[in-house]
Design an enzyme around this catalytic site. Structure first.
Site, PDB file in Angstrom:
ATOM      1  N   GLU A 256      -3.575   3.777   2.041  1.00 47.69           N
ATOM      2  CA  GLU A 256      -3.869   3.936   3.458  1.00 47.69           C
ATOM      3  C   GLU A 256      -3.946   5.431   3.730  1.00 47.69           C
ATOM      4  OE1 GLU A 256      -1.339   2.196   6.464  1.00 47.69           O
ATOM      5  OE2 GLU A 256      -2.203   3.549   7.963  1.00 47.69           O
TER       6      GLU A 256
ATOM      7  N   GLU B 207      -4.135   9.934 -12.356  1.00 44.37           N
ATOM      8  CA  GLU B 207      -4.111   9.753 -13.808  1.00 44.37           C
ATOM      9  C   GLU B 207      -5.003   8.560 -14.152  1.00 44.37           C
ATOM     10  OE1 GLU B 207      -0.515   8.083 -15.375  1.00 44.37           O
ATOM     11  OE2 GLU B 207      -0.700   9.207 -17.239  1.00 44.37           O
TER      12      GLU B 207
ATOM     13  N   HIS C 289       0.829  -1.208   0.000  1.00 46.33           N
ATOM     14  CA  HIS C 289       0.000   0.000   0.000  1.00 46.33           C
ATOM     15  C   HIS C 289       0.866   1.262   0.000  1.00 46.33           C
ATOM     16  CE1 HIS C 289      -0.039  -1.529   4.288  1.00 46.33           C
ATOM     17  NE2 HIS C 289       0.590  -0.384   4.455  1.00 46.33           N
TER      18      HIS C 289
ATOM     19  N   HIS D 238       1.601  11.432  -9.280  1.00 49.85           N
ATOM     20  CA  HIS D 238       0.187  11.024  -9.330  1.00 49.85           C
ATOM     21  C   HIS D 238       0.046   9.560  -8.944  1.00 49.85           C
ATOM     22  CE1 HIS D 238       1.663  10.417 -13.605  1.00 49.85           C
ATOM     23  NE2 HIS D 238       1.264   9.203 -13.302  1.00 49.85           N
TER      24      HIS D 238
ATOM     25  N   ASN E 165      -5.370  13.219  10.473  1.00 50.24           N
ATOM     26  CA  ASN E 165      -4.985  13.676  11.810  1.00 50.24           C
ATOM     27  C   ASN E 165      -6.034  14.657  12.308  1.00 50.24           C
ATOM     28  OD1 ASN E 165      -2.298  12.444  12.349  1.00 50.24           O
ATOM     29  ND2 ASN E 165      -1.779  13.483  10.427  1.00 50.24           N
TER      30      ASN E 165
ATOM     31  N   ARG F 146      -1.491  11.517   3.862  1.00 51.47           N
ATOM     32  CA  ARG F 146      -2.378  12.225   4.775  1.00 51.47           C
ATOM     33  C   ARG F 146      -3.424  13.015   4.017  1.00 51.47           C
ATOM     34  NH1 ARG F 146       2.935  12.509   5.866  1.00 51.47           N
ATOM     35  NH2 ARG F 146       3.599  11.332   7.714  1.00 51.47           N
TER      36      ARG F 146
HETATM   37  C1  LIG Z   1       2.924   6.694 -18.680  1.00 48.45           C
HETATM   38  C2  LIG Z   1       1.880   7.494 -17.945  1.00 48.45           C
HETATM   39  O1  LIG Z   1       1.512   6.811 -16.781  1.00 48.45           O
HETATM   40  C3  LIG Z   1       2.371   8.824 -17.542  1.00 48.45           C
HETATM   41  O2  LIG Z   1       2.207   9.212 -16.396  1.00 48.45           O
HETATM   42  S1  LIG Z   1       3.073   9.829 -18.741  1.00 48.45           S
HETATM   43  C4  LIG Z   1       2.069  11.280 -18.492  1.00 48.45           C
HETATM   44  C5  LIG Z   1       2.841  12.508 -18.782  1.00 48.45           C
HETATM   45  N1  LIG Z   1       3.939  12.657 -17.857  1.00 48.45           N
HETATM   46  C6  LIG Z   1       4.724  13.733 -17.895  1.00 48.45           C
HETATM   47  O3  LIG Z   1       4.550  14.640 -18.660  1.00 48.45           O
HETATM   48  C7  LIG Z   1       5.868  13.701 -16.895  1.00 48.45           C
HETATM   49  C8  LIG Z   1       6.652  14.999 -16.922  1.00 48.45           C
HETATM   50  C9  LIG Z   1       5.900  16.137 -16.245  1.00 48.45           C
HETATM   51  N2  LIG Z   1       6.653  17.354 -16.443  1.00 48.45           N
HETATM   52  C10 LIG Z   1       5.766  15.827 -14.754  1.00 48.45           C
HETATM   53  O4  LIG Z   1       6.732  16.085 -14.006  1.00 48.45           O
HETATM   54  O5  LIG Z   1       4.695  15.300 -14.352  1.00 48.45           O
HETATM   55  C11 LIG Z   1       1.904  13.682 -18.644  1.00 48.45           C
HETATM   56  O6  LIG Z   1       1.590  14.109 -17.539  1.00 48.45           O
HETATM   57  N3  LIG Z   1       1.470  14.157 -19.804  1.00 48.45           N
HETATM   58  C12 LIG Z   1       0.528  15.270 -19.815  1.00 48.45           C
HETATM   59  C13 LIG Z   1      -0.341  15.177 -21.048  1.00 48.45           C
HETATM   60  O7  LIG Z   1      -1.236  16.037 -21.159  1.00 48.45           O
HETATM   61  O8  LIG Z   1      -0.138  14.263 -21.862  1.00 48.45           O
HETATM   62 ZN   LIG Z   2       1.601   7.816 -14.903  1.00 49.98          ZN
END
Ligand SMILES: C[C@@H](O)C(=O)SC[C@H](NC(=O)CC[C@H](N)C(=O)O)C(=O)NCC(=O)O
Ligand SMILES: [Zn+2]
Length: 371
Positions: free
Chosen positions: A162, A228, A111, A180, A166, A115
């Site tokens: 989890e 995401e 897990h 994320h 608090n 918070r």
């Molecule tokens: C593979 C999938 O799980 C991803 O999370 S890639 C998504 C992509 N990630 C980033 O851009 C990472 C770099 C960014 N500067 C950060 O630090 O988060 C993302 O968020 N793309 C945005 C989009 O609109 O496609």
């Molecule tokens: Zn991702």
């Protein structure tokens, strides 16, 4: 017997050795079966056993087989031969190659601990909008906090969150390093529509990821944690797909998670147009188990950690050998391997080169906690 804070903490994890608010806290109490050892406290309410379930795009649950990752562990433990896993782990470690042990150990992502400022609002969003179910809840009035575990299946096979509330603290700083949580769904657009109807915050509409093909969307939970949504063909064995953390040096991070944690590099993608690299690290296939998604933004070596995110808990058959592997890989051990006072649940905790914390928990002790 009582720890500094007057509580006898349990297993999996102890919130930061020194919590962001500057006091040592323990974040765990045993469930019913072990509470007898402790000062009276509200016992955790085991949620009626949910079978292993999977999330359809309409957020409904339907039975799914116990994930492959859990079967060998459950089989070994249920065979009632407690010595087997340890003997195997000891044997692997007897080759005095703790790194080999880390790769051969029966490891599973258990897990992620963080918070929240409003537990009821978070539970409502996670269950109604994201389709999770509550697996465990416990209130610890003496320590003025409440825990709630939620996920897409039983904790014997599925990764869960989890949540820690608090008392009286309704705001946390998520920092810039946490990225994320990734949730796999069969229909991102449908899930986003449902979230909008429920009044959720969509920060990125459904569509192909920039520089790639996967269909994603981003939504924010009541505390501002980013989720995401990742489109994936069903059946989805483990909808809780990712924990994304940003790192300041990708090669250093990959090597650390391979050597110290025994993880495999499952996939690495460089997106020069968007100036970032991602690496998926884990113990099983990306589409069947929760992975740690590492993200390196070109030229960014430092991030803030805030006081919201806690740590990831991982199962192991031998916290002692795990501790040796962590130390050999240069990890900063924040809690030496050994049993928690009064409860015998064995853990070891350490930081990675970027300061992200992991707690390793003895697999058999963890299953006892779920009884
Ligand atoms: C593979 C999938 O799980 C991803 O999370 S890639 C998504 C992509 N990630 C980033 O851009 C990472 C770099 C960014 N500067 C950060 O630090 O988060 C993302 O968020 N793309 C945005 C989009 O609109 O496609
Ligand atoms: Zn991702």
């Amino acid at each position: 017997m009582a720890a500094a804070t007057g509580c006898v903490p349990l297993c999996c994890h102890i919130r930061s050795a020194v919590s962001p608010v500057g006091k040592n806290v323990c974040s765990h109490r045993p469930t019913r079966s072990i509470a007898a050892f402790l000062p009276a406290t509200k016992r955790s309410k085991q949620v009626a056993g949910c079978s292993s379930l999977r999330l359809t795009s309409s957020g409904l649950f339907s039975p799914a087989p116990v994930s492959k990752a859990a079967q060998p562990l459950l089989a070994r433990v249920s065979r009632g031969s407690p010595g087997a896993p340890r003997a195997m782990a000891a044997e692997a470690a007897s080759g005095s190659d703790v790194e080999a042990f880390a790769k051969s150990d029966a490891r599973r992502m258990l897990h992620v601990v963080y918070r929240v400022g409003n537990l009821e609002a978070t539970k409502k969003f996670y269950t109604e909008a994201l389709g999770m179910q509550v697996t465990r809840e416990r209130d610890i009035p003496e320590e003025k906090y409440t825990n709630c575990f939620l996920g897409y299946g039983p904790e014997t096979s599925n990764f869960v969150v989890e949540l820690t509330y608090n008392y009286g603290k309704d705001k946390y700083d998520i920092g810039s390093g946490f990225g994320h949580f990734g949730i796999a769904v069969e229909d991102v657009a449908k899930t986003v529509e449902k979230i909008k109807v429920l009044g959720g915050t969509v920060t990125r509409e459904p569509g192909p990821v920039k520089g790639g093909r996967s269909i994603i969307a981003f939504v924010k939970d009541p505390d501002g944690y980013m989720f995401e949504l990742i489109q994936r063909a069903g059946p989805i064995k483990e909808p809780f797909a990712q924990v994304m953390l940003r790192v300041g040096d990708m090669d250093r991070a990959i090597e650390f998670y391979e050597k110290a944690h025994g993880m495999k590099l499952l996939r690495k993608s460089d997106r020069p147009e968007q100036k970032y690299t991602i690496a998926m690290m884990g113990y099983g296939p990306e589409d069947e188990s929760t992975v740690l998604e590492l993200t390196y933004n070109y030229g960014v070596t430092e991030y803030t950690k805030g006081d919201a995110y806690g740590q990831i808990a991982i199962g192991t058959d031998d916290v002692y050998k795990t501790g040796e592997a962590l130390r050999a890989a240069g990890a900063k051990i924040t809690r030496e391997a050994g049993p928690l006072p009064g409860l015998n649940t064995k853990i070891v905790a350490a930081l990675d080169p970027d300061g992200w914390k992991t707690v390793f928990v003895d697999n058999e002790d963890f299953l006892k906690e779920l009884e």
